[in-house]
Design a protein around this motif. Sequence first.
Motif, PDB file in Angstrom:
ATOM      1  N   SER A  74       0.955  -7.051  -4.442  1.00 48.23           N
ATOM      2  CA  SER A  74       1.611  -8.355  -4.486  1.00 48.23           C
ATOM      3  C   SER A  74       1.477  -8.996  -5.860  1.00 48.23           C
ATOM      4  N   LEU A  75       0.323  -8.830  -6.494  1.00 49.96           N
ATOM      5  CA  LEU A  75       0.104  -9.356  -7.850  1.00 49.96           C
ATOM      6  C   LEU A  75       1.088  -8.732  -8.837  1.00 49.96           C
ATOM      7  N   ASN A  89       6.421  -9.267   3.247  1.00 52.87           N
ATOM      8  CA  ASN A  89       6.875  -9.298   1.857  1.00 52.87           C
ATOM      9  C   ASN A  89       7.451 -10.666   1.496  1.00 52.87           C
ATOM     10  N   LYS A  90       8.286 -11.212   2.374  1.00 49.57           N
ATOM     11  CA  LYS A  90       8.897 -12.517   2.096  1.00 49.57           C
ATOM     12  C   LYS A  90       7.852 -13.631   2.083  1.00 49.57           C
ATOM     13  N   SER A  91       6.823 -13.513   2.914  1.00 49.10           N
ATOM     14  CA  SER A  91       5.794 -14.560   2.965  1.00 49.10           C
ATOM     15  C   SER A  91       5.038 -14.657   1.651  1.00 49.10           C
ATOM     16  N   ALA A  92       5.038 -13.574   0.863  1.00 54.04           N
ATOM     17  CA  ALA A  92       4.401 -13.600  -0.451  1.00 54.04           C
ATOM     18  C   ALA A  92       5.404 -13.923  -1.552  1.00 54.04           C
ATOM     19  N   SER A  93       6.543 -13.231  -1.538  1.00 55.23           N
ATOM     20  CA  SER A  93       7.490 -13.340  -2.655  1.00 55.23           C
ATOM     21  C   SER A  93       8.133 -14.715  -2.758  1.00 55.23           C
ATOM     22  N   VAL A  94       8.276 -15.427  -1.634  1.00 53.70           N
ATOM     23  CA  VAL A  94       8.894 -16.750  -1.703  1.00 53.70           C
ATOM     24  C   VAL A  94       8.078 -17.687  -2.580  1.00 53.70           C
ATOM     25  N   TRP A  95       6.759 -17.541  -2.563  1.00 59.30           N
ATOM     26  CA  TRP A  95       5.905 -18.401  -3.390  1.00 59.30           C
ATOM     27  C   TRP A  95       5.981 -18.006  -4.859  1.00 59.30           C
ATOM     28  N   GLY A  96       5.994 -16.712  -5.128  1.00 64.40           N
ATOM     29  CA  GLY A  96       6.089 -16.267  -6.508  1.00 64.40           C
ATOM     30  C   GLY A  96       7.385 -16.677  -7.162  1.00 64.40           C
ATOM     31  N   THR A  97       8.506 -16.509  -6.460  1.00 59.99           N
ATOM     32  CA  THR A  97       9.796 -16.893  -7.029  1.00 59.99           C
ATOM     33  C   THR A  97       9.901 -18.407  -7.188  1.00 59.99           C
ATOM     34  N   ALA A  98       9.327 -19.156  -6.245  1.00 56.87           N
ATOM     35  CA  ALA A  98       9.369 -20.620  -6.343  1.00 56.87           C
ATOM     36  C   ALA A  98       8.594 -21.115  -7.570  1.00 56.87           C
ATOM     37  N   PHE A  99       7.413 -20.565  -7.802  1.00 55.29           N
ATOM     38  CA  PHE A  99       6.632 -20.971  -8.969  1.00 55.29           C
ATOM     39  C   PHE A  99       7.317 -20.536 -10.259  1.00 55.29           C
ATOM     40  N   ALA A 100       7.934 -19.356 -10.240  1.00 57.49           N
ATOM     41  CA  ALA A 100       8.652 -18.898 -11.427  1.00 57.49           C
ATOM     42  C   ALA A 100       9.837 -19.809 -11.716  1.00 57.49           C
ATOM     43  N   TRP A 140       0.605 -13.650   9.581  1.00 58.75           N
ATOM     44  CA  TRP A 140       0.139 -14.771   8.776  1.00 58.75           C
ATOM     45  C   TRP A 140      -1.258 -14.553   8.223  1.00 58.75           C
ATOM     46  N   GLN A 141      -2.042 -13.668   8.838  1.00 53.66           N
ATOM     47  CA  GLN A 141      -3.395 -13.419   8.327  1.00 53.66           C
ATOM     48  C   GLN A 141      -3.373 -12.772   6.939  1.00 53.66           C
ATOM     49  N   TYR A 142      -2.225 -12.172   6.561  1.00 52.45           N
ATOM     50  CA  TYR A 142      -2.085 -11.594   5.227  1.00 52.45           C
ATOM     51  C   TYR A 142      -1.361 -12.532   4.265  1.00 52.45           C
ATOM     52  N   ALA A 143      -0.648 -13.505   4.794  1.00 51.15           N
ATOM     53  CA  ALA A 143       0.283 -14.294   3.988  1.00 51.15           C
ATOM     54  C   ALA A 143      -0.396 -15.035   2.833  1.00 51.15           C
ATOM     55  N   ALA A 144      -1.523 -15.706   3.117  1.00 55.50           N
ATOM     56  CA  ALA A 144      -2.148 -16.548   2.094  1.00 55.50           C
ATOM     57  C   ALA A 144      -2.635 -15.731   0.902  1.00 55.50           C
ATOM     58  N   ALA A 145      -3.354 -14.638   1.168  1.00 53.28           N
ATOM     59  CA  ALA A 145      -3.890 -13.816   0.074  1.00 53.28           C
ATOM     60  C   ALA A 145      -2.766 -13.202  -0.752  1.00 53.28           C
ATOM     61  N   LEU A 146      -1.741 -12.704  -0.087  1.00 59.30           N
ATOM     62  CA  LEU A 146      -0.620 -12.092  -0.807  1.00 59.30           C
ATOM     63  C   LEU A 146       0.151 -13.136  -1.601  1.00 59.30           C
ATOM     64  N   ALA A 147       0.289 -14.334  -1.049  1.00 56.96           N
ATOM     65  CA  ALA A 147       1.009 -15.400  -1.754  1.00 56.96           C
ATOM     66  C   ALA A 147       0.278 -15.806  -3.027  1.00 56.96           C
ATOM     67  N   VAL A 148      -1.052 -15.983  -2.943  1.00 53.46           N
ATOM     68  CA  VAL A 148      -1.835 -16.361  -4.131  1.00 53.46           C
ATOM     69  C   VAL A 148      -1.707 -15.289  -5.212  1.00 53.46           C
ATOM     70  N   ALA A 149      -1.830 -14.029  -4.824  1.00 59.96           N
ATOM     71  CA  ALA A 149      -1.712 -12.936  -5.784  1.00 59.96           C
ATOM     72  C   ALA A 149      -0.321 -12.905  -6.402  1.00 59.96           C
ATOM     73  N   ASN A 150       0.702 -13.114  -5.584  1.00 62.84           N
ATOM     74  CA  ASN A 150       2.076 -13.088  -6.068  1.00 62.84           C
ATOM     75  C   ASN A 150       2.328 -14.210  -7.071  1.00 62.84           C
ATOM     76  N   VAL A 151       1.778 -15.386  -6.791  1.00 64.64           N
ATOM     77  CA  VAL A 151       1.941 -16.528  -7.699  1.00 64.64           C
ATOM     78  C   VAL A 151       1.249 -16.265  -9.028  1.00 64.64           C
TER      79      VAL A 151
END
Length: 252
Positions: free
Chosen positions: A10-11, A47-58, A201-212
């Motif tokens: 995800s990172l 995948n979407k639960s992580a990538s949505v945060w990365g694209t939003a911050f970008a 959702w148990q994976y969402a937070a960690a993957l989102a932080v890494a993606n961001v």
Amino acid sequence: MEWILVTLASLLAGFVDAIVGGGGLILVPALFAVFPTTHPATLFGINKSASVWGTAFAARQFSRRVEIDWRSLLPAAAAGFTGGFAGAWAVTVLPSEFLRKLLPIVLLCVLFYTLVRKDLGRDHAPTLTGRAQTLAACGIGLVLGFYDGFFGPGTGSFFVFLFVRVLGYDFLNASAAAKLLNTATNLAALILFALKGHVWWQYAAALAVANVLGSLLGTHLALKHGASFVRGVFILVVSALILKTGYDAFLR
């Protein structure tokens, strides 16, 4: 161990996605490898639960440094959201095998055109204005939004290419616009997958932080080095997408 592998993926996906799109090339195969018996819709939802945060911050980082035509791109983002929702619903009920076969061929055409047109995306010179630009951007958002929800690989790269080719953007401005629309398509798909119960959702937070974190680094490099750097990364990512999607479609 599973957490570590998909978090690292995800990172890296966030880093690539922030520059030119194509992060799904990294995270989605990693999810399929780690969870081979899981329903594809669930893996797409993760995948979407992580990538949505990365694209939003970008998108937020780009908007601070790149002039964005909000009057054209906000309606286009709404169209992308609509397409993404419809596409995510379709993937839960329809097969996507035909896209698997077609995708590497389309990507090969995109790569060939980009390599032949050496000046493509070098200068920011929008070819459309006003309503014409808005309609064209909305058309791109709707079509690629559906594709993103339904299948997904390379959506960000397709956004970049079409903004460069159709609207006359340079690669840096096209990447900025792509992040806004891709955030909308990711959000729509995530909502649909969540409503259908296809998100862990148990994976969402960690993957989102890494993606961001990856996204912030990728955005910094893109803004620092400009359109020529983004073009180079675009060529590399599309080449990798061709190899990966071609292998999946015809050799597996």
